[in-house]
Design a protein around this motif. Sequence first.
Motif, mmCIF file in Angstrom:
data_model
loop_
_atom_site.group_PDB
_atom_site.id
_atom_site.type_symbol
_atom_site.label_atom_id
_atom_site.label_comp_id
_atom_site.label_asym_id
_atom_site.label_seq_id
_atom_site.Cartn_x
_atom_site.Cartn_y
_atom_site.Cartn_z
ATOM 1 N N PHE A 1 0.835 -1.208 0.000
ATOM 2 C CA PHE A 1 0.000 0.000 0.000
ATOM 3 C C PHE A 1 0.868 1.256 0.000
ATOM 4 N N LEU A 2 1.906 1.265 0.818
ATOM 5 C CA LEU A 2 2.787 2.440 0.850
ATOM 6 C C LEU A 2 3.464 2.659 -0.500
ATOM 7 N N LYS A 3 3.819 1.571 -1.180
ATOM 8 C CA LYS A 3 4.395 1.714 -2.524
ATOM 9 C C LYS A 3 3.386 2.362 -3.461
ATOM 10 N N LEU A 4 2.113 1.951 -3.369
ATOM 11 C CA LEU A 4 1.064 2.571 -4.185
ATOM 12 C C LEU A 4 0.887 4.041 -3.809
ATOM 13 N N PHE A 5 0.901 4.314 -2.515
ATOM 14 C CA PHE A 5 0.740 5.691 -2.026
ATOM 15 C C PHE A 5 1.860 6.583 -2.538
ATOM 16 N N ASN A 6 3.022 6.014 -2.689
ATOM 17 C CA ASN A 6 4.193 6.802 -3.096
ATOM 18 C C ASN A 6 4.557 6.604 -4.566
ATOM 19 N N SER A 7 3.547 6.275 -5.397
ATOM 20 C CA SER A 7 3.773 6.098 -6.832
ATOM 21 C C SER A 7 2.720 6.856 -7.623
ATOM 22 N N TRP A 8 3.057 7.149 -8.887
ATOM 23 C CA TRP A 8 2.109 7.755 -9.829
ATOM 24 C C TRP A 8 2.213 6.992 -11.142
ATOM 25 N N TYR A 9 1.272 7.197 -12.045
ATOM 26 C CA TYR A 9 1.286 6.457 -13.318
ATOM 27 C C TYR A 9 1.623 7.418 -14.448
ATOM 28 N N ASN A 10 2.769 7.182 -15.057
ATOM 29 C CA ASN A 10 3.270 8.018 -16.153
ATOM 30 C C ASN A 10 2.710 7.494 -17.475
ATOM 31 N N LEU A 11 1.842 8.248 -18.109
ATOM 32 C CA LEU A 11 1.230 7.809 -19.366
ATOM 33 C C LEU A 11 2.237 7.767 -20.510
ATOM 34 N N ASP A 12 3.320 8.534 -20.410
ATOM 35 C CA ASP A 12 4.334 8.518 -21.468
ATOM 36 C C ASP A 12 5.137 7.222 -21.456
ATOM 37 N N ALA B 1 -0.695 19.173 -3.844
ATOM 38 C CA ALA B 1 -0.512 19.167 -5.297
ATOM 39 C C ALA B 1 -0.210 17.769 -5.816
ATOM 40 N N VAL B 2 0.461 16.976 -4.994
ATOM 41 C CA VAL B 2 0.847 15.619 -5.408
ATOM 42 C C VAL B 2 -0.314 14.638 -5.269
ATOM 43 N N LEU B 3 -1.221 14.877 -4.311
ATOM 44 C CA LEU B 3 -2.291 13.920 -4.003
ATOM 45 C C LEU B 3 -3.048 13.430 -5.237
ATOM 46 N N TYR C 1 -4.980 7.162 -3.027
ATOM 47 C CA TYR C 1 -5.323 8.537 -2.707
ATOM 48 C C TYR C 1 -6.643 8.570 -1.946
ATOM 49 N N GLN C 2 -6.919 9.728 -1.354
ATOM 50 C CA GLN C 2 -8.141 9.903 -0.576
ATOM 51 C C GLN C 2 -8.988 10.992 -1.209
ATOM 52 N N GLN C 3 -10.279 10.707 -1.368
ATOM 53 C CA GLN C 3 -11.192 11.730 -1.866
ATOM 54 C C GLN C 3 -12.610 11.400 -1.410
ATOM 55 N N ASP C 4 -13.490 12.415 -1.499
ATOM 56 C CA ASP C 4 -14.891 12.178 -1.164
ATOM 57 C C ASP C 4 -15.522 11.328 -2.254
ATOM 58 N N THR C 5 -16.129 10.206 -1.854
ATOM 59 C CA THR C 5 -16.681 9.226 -2.792
ATOM 60 C C THR C 5 -18.044 8.772 -2.305
ATOM 61 N N TYR C 6 -18.949 8.535 -3.247
ATOM 62 C CA TYR C 6 -20.238 7.963 -2.871
ATOM 63 C C TYR C 6 -20.063 6.471 -2.608
ATOM 64 N N ARG D 1 -5.970 3.586 -7.722
ATOM 65 C CA ARG D 1 -6.196 4.024 -9.092
ATOM 66 C C ARG D 1 -6.027 2.858 -10.081
ATOM 67 N N ILE D 2 -6.909 1.876 -9.961
ATOM 68 C CA ILE D 2 -6.873 0.716 -10.865
ATOM 69 C C ILE D 2 -7.163 1.131 -12.303
ATOM 70 N N THR D 3 -7.860 2.263 -12.472
ATOM 71 C CA THR D 3 -8.186 2.725 -13.830
ATOM 72 C C THR D 3 -6.932 3.033 -14.641
ATOM 73 N N ALA D 4 -5.828 3.332 -13.968
ATOM 74 C CA ALA D 4 -4.577 3.579 -14.693
ATOM 75 C C ALA D 4 -4.151 2.352 -15.484
ATOM 76 N N TYR D 5 -4.570 1.179 -15.018
ATOM 77 C CA TYR D 5 -4.148 -0.079 -15.631
ATOM 78 C C TYR D 5 -5.228 -0.687 -16.534
ATOM 79 N N ALA D 6 -6.304 0.056 -16.781
ATOM 80 C CA ALA D 6 -7.446 -0.519 -17.496
ATOM 81 C C ALA D 6 -7.044 -1.110 -18.844
ATOM 82 N N ASP D 7 -6.290 -0.365 -19.633
ATOM 83 C CA ASP D 7 -5.907 -0.860 -20.957
ATOM 84 C C ASP D 7 -5.021 -2.100 -20.850
ATOM 85 N N ARG D 8 -4.074 -2.085 -19.941
ATOM 86 C CA ARG D 8 -3.178 -3.236 -19.789
ATOM 87 C C ARG D 8 -3.925 -4.457 -19.257
ATOM 88 N N LEU D 9 -4.891 -4.220 -18.376
ATOM 89 C CA LEU D 9 -5.703 -5.326 -17.885
ATOM 90 C C LEU D 9 -6.526 -5.947 -19.012
#
Length: 927
Positions: free
Chosen positions: A140-151, A201-203, A209-214, A253-261
């Motif tokens: 989880f900490l690795k996920l928290f401290n990572s981002w997905y580079n589309l390039d 800015a990084v969040l 990540y944390q956000q308000d969600t239904y 952010r599983i959606t970052a991997y949608a195409d690869r999945l």
Amino acid sequence: MPAYRPEEIEKKWQAHWKEHHTFQAQNHSDKPKYYVLDMFPYPSGAGLHVGHPLGYIASDIVTRYKRLQGFNVLHPMGFDSFGLPAEQYAIQTGQHPALTTEQNINTYIQQLSSLGFSYDWSREVRTSDPSYYKWTQWIFLKLFNSWYNLDTDRAEPLTELTARFAASGSQGIRAAGDDEERHDFTAGQWQMMSEKQKLAAVLPYRLAYQQDTYVNWCPGLGTVLSNDEVKDGLSERGGFPVERRLMPQWSLRITAYADRLLQGLDQLDWPDAVKEMQRNWIGKSIGAEVTFPVQGSETAQIKVYTTRVDTIYGATFLVLAPEHELVDQLTTPEQRAAVDEYIAATKRRSERDRMADAKTVSGVFTGAYALNPVNNEPVPIWLADYVLAGYGTGAVMAVPSGDQRDWLFATHFGLPIPAISDAQQGLDQQADPTKEGRYINSGIINGLTYKEATQKLIAFLEEKGLGKGKVNFRQRDAIFGRQRYWGEPIPIYYKDGTAYGIAESDLPLVLPEIDEYKPTETGEPPLGRAQDWLYKGKYPYELSTMPGWAGSSWYYLRYMDPHNDARFVGEEAEKYWGNVDLYMGGAEHATGHLLYARFWYLFLKDLGLVHCNEPFQKLINQGMILGRSNFVYRINGTNKFVTLGKKDQYETTALHVDVSILENDILDMEAFRKWRPDYNDAEFITEDNGTYVSGWEVEKMSKAKFNVVNPDVLIGRYGADALRLYEMFLGPLEQYKPWNTNGISGVGGFLKKFWRLFHPEDGALSVTDEPATPAELKVLHKAIQKAQEDIEKFSFNTSVSLFMITVNELTALKCHKRAILEPLVLLVSPFAPHLAEELWQELGHEAGSISTARYPEFREEYLVEESVTYPLAINGKVREQMQFAADATPAEIEAAVLASDFLAKHGEGKAAKKVIVVKGRMVNVVV
């Protein structure tokens, strides 16, 4: 030697396997590796019923077979031991969930061991063990401290992102996620930011990540529920009301991997149905995002995503999700009461219910209008619960002439349904989504085809700044938090309201002790009850715990190296075992566990921590074993029960009865009276022979239907080997199969017959060293060939049939020869391992050594017939038969037929014009 006694043999060999660690796998071997994995169970208090072991038996057969084939096999077992049931029990009783879980696990281990499964128990993992969930938290900490580079199309450490911020600001950075959540800034502005501003800015870039969600909030359970856990607005567990509520939630952010999945599915040997479920769940679509300005507002605008931008001139209204952020702003005073009432009703329905209900039409008008960006015409803005806030933009461009749900909505509320294509037909009856024809009533695209119109409209919208072409996915980011106690603590603390990950050196963050397991009086999760639970003694921890699927998303990796304190899996162990060669489990996990596990694996691969492309190469979904329920028939208004054959003479009510007090559908009436107090004085109207015959029906096994069959009872009566064989014998592995306890006795009889090949008349071992006859060798090698083919095809039911036929044939041949029986023991050993071990030892081999023996080699020459019987025909009409050597040529066969008296007997004095020889099949003499 006494008769076959499974109760003695099975306990003996289970103890031997445990004492000698027979099934331990080595992480270094010259043998080829094979990794067999079962979806590990949640240890419920009810224990196993006979439906549960089906997949376990099948995987164990493959495991034992592969060992005989010379593979180094990893076959582990563990427990998905966090979860809601133990916690609910803790709330009710005050007992710590760990105690309940431990008791349940002990029951499961005892039951699994009694079935003779060849697990490497030295590798057992439990997701609730801090030494295990330390690494779940680490990931989880690795996920928290990572981002997905589309390039680069992969996850990267946040340190690389912040280095780019420092060098050139946010310009040119393409990251997975919602661009609108992010803010543009220069390198200089970044340098001027405070620590808190930088983290804010990084969040929006983080993969955790944390956000308000239904969410589906259940006040009665005090937790968020997944869509799977909600039915008809109530929690599946407990039946408590559930409402949609906006709450701060951790998400991945599983959606970052949608195409690869999606792409990875093409490389997997999985059932097509499971792959299709994942494709549909991910739901890739190519379309456009369009902006509808709100009439009368300078700033408010509604964005919609559509795959049919060509239909935009037919959009006669917009539909927003009731949770849409603009609803409050858009609703007019006249519509306020109706809108509030509709939103309150929507909160009581889960997303799944809303998506599945295609028949009910409901909605409410907000009183506001938007402007269609292509013609500036006003369109009314409605709310409807079939639109979901979390999918796309939470708004739909409704085109009733082209979409059936929009058509039903427009018809129900009297909204216009204009045609937009000259090919549309029957719009007074239903929508017509055709892409054929040319557009009408459609402004700048009139007269164009679908492809021409789509290109022109996207170009127009992009030029005007009112839209753009876009790829969208139905899949949403995975909510990763639950307001419960019995789960992995999320390794986050808060400083001045900002989330920080705890140091990896401080893992595991262990669950604290609390006095009660329900939410606090102020509505905080149960962890809010922990006293002085602070990071470094001063910073509050996150009070949510991880969802149930967290630990199960990577457990297969931990099995490879379960005692490694320095790494979640050692590099050498991971490289040796690679991925799972065979995964056995239920199709119900297609869009849950199986998708999440693939996501975590791809993420770990991006970080260079694993090396394969996918975690599970081959997947098999075992079918369900259905229960066979029994019924008694109570005469209405009495405590008198009438037998099946006479029930139509009375007015009765059918009642489920415990299947354990019946045999062959005959009720033990005395046991029935003792079963429940209200039946103590039960009276019976029986068949004429004095028996009470019950009714029956095939249903899902359930304690409420009293049709659950405990495997312990059957093992005690028939033995584990009989139960293993019978479950395989019921039918093809992947299909649903009805259970009938009555049939297991036949399999028990087969095992006794097999025993008697070695112990005639249940006497002493009587196996000879005489050479085998051709007939005996033929029986054996037919069995070797077929058994191998069946196991490779996972067709275990036909293997059991094969063994029965083979034993019958050898019994008829009175075969008691080592040359035949020793290989036969090896063939049967994956299916009936206890009996095979016993016979293997009796045949003179070292105790417990059958697992290291070699599978018998099939030799085709033993199946070659020495002679072949040919039907002989005159002008196509068969008259008699004649034997020839199997290798006889057609010329030799023809000569022999003509030299015989066949023609004289059947040719009516006529000469042969021609002799046709069909090799191996028949001879036809033409006269």
